[in-house]
Design a protein around this motif. Structure first.
Motif, short mmCIF file in Angstrom:
data_model
loop_
_atom_site.label_atom_id
_atom_site.label_comp_id
_atom_site.label_asym_id
_atom_site.label_seq_id
_atom_site.Cartn_x
_atom_site.Cartn_y
_atom_site.Cartn_z
N ALA A 1 0.85 -1.20 0.00
CA ALA A 1 0.00 0.00 0.00
C ALA A 1 0.88 1.25 0.00
O ALA A 1 1.87 1.33 0.75
N ASP B 1 -2.42 -3.37 -0.92
CA ASP B 1 -3.66 -3.07 -1.63
C ASP B 1 -4.00 -4.25 -2.53
O ASP B 1 -3.20 -4.66 -3.38
N THR C 1 -9.61 -3.48 -0.98
CA THR C 1 -9.27 -2.74 0.23
C THR C 1 -7.80 -2.89 0.54
O THR C 1 -7.05 -3.55 -0.20
N THR C 2 -7.38 -2.30 1.64
CA THR C 2 -6.03 -2.52 2.15
C THR C 2 -6.10 -3.62 3.20
O THR C 2 -6.93 -3.58 4.11
#
Length: 212
Positions: free
Chosen positions: A83, A116, A181-182
């Motif tokens: 991320a 991510d 999403t992360t």
């Protein structure tokens, strides 16, 4: 006459002796005593075995719990992208608000990885046998066989290339949900056993909150 009286007297004496002997046999019951002892021993043995079974069952439950280890080597699948600006950077702390397993909810975790990707909740039957696992959280896109650029959708059938749990790697699974999403890899102390869990995979961003 005297002879007859003598014979009658002897018969009466013999009869009395026979009756006395019979009465004595009725009163003596060694077999009954032995049976009673055997029954008592059997009852005690059954009770003792029951207590042992209960203790063994409790021990097994305790072993099952304390023997759980949700740590990993920290290795991540090829192609997984870190991320760029995660809410919880590597090295920071966050509170886990998830109960994937006992001792996780409420634990303060140290972030050891942030990525991510698309995260999936899946249901599958372990390759080692046993009951099906439903709604397992979580498996990421890079842990699925033949994963392309496009994410899978709910209802798709996939093959798992992850070993978070025994019997998972190689199992055929159904996607229950998918979310971009992360996801985080975290280390924390089990709140119930005080066992150190390192590099646990995975916790989503929505399952974390700032440490108060």
């Amino acid at each position: 006459m005297k002879k007859n009286k003598l014979i009658i007297g002897m018969l009466a004496l013999i009869t009395a002796l026979v009756l006395t002997a019979c009465g004595g046999n009725e009163e003596t019951t060694p077999n009954d005593d032995a049976n009673t002892g055997t029954e008592n021993a059997n009852e005690e043995g059954t009770e003792s075995k029951g207590n042992m079974d209960e203790e063994d069952s409790n021990s097994m439950e305790e072993m099952d719990h304390t023997g759980m280890d949700h740590s990993s080597s920290g290795e991540v699948p090829e192609g997984l992208v870190e991320a760029g600006n995660p809410t919880y950077p590597v090295g920071s702390e966050a509170t886990i608000n998830a109960d994937h397993m006992e001792g996780m909810d409420g634990a303060v975790a140290t972030i050891t990885g942030a990525f991510d990707t698309t995260v999936y909740m899946v249901s599958y039957t372990p390759t080692t046998g046993g009951d099906p696992v439903e709604d397992h959280k979580w498996v990421i896109h890079e842990e699925l066989e033949d994963a392309g650029e496009e994410p899978f959708k709910s209802g798709d059938e996939v093959v798992l290339n992850a070993d978070h749990m025994e019997g998972m790697d190689g199992a055929t699974a159904t996607i229950d949900s998918a979310e971009q999403t992360t996801v985080y890899m975290v280390s924390y102390t089990d709140t119930e056993t005080d066992q150190e869990v390192t590099d646990h995979k995975w916790v989503t961003e929505s399952e974390l909150s700032p440490v108060e």
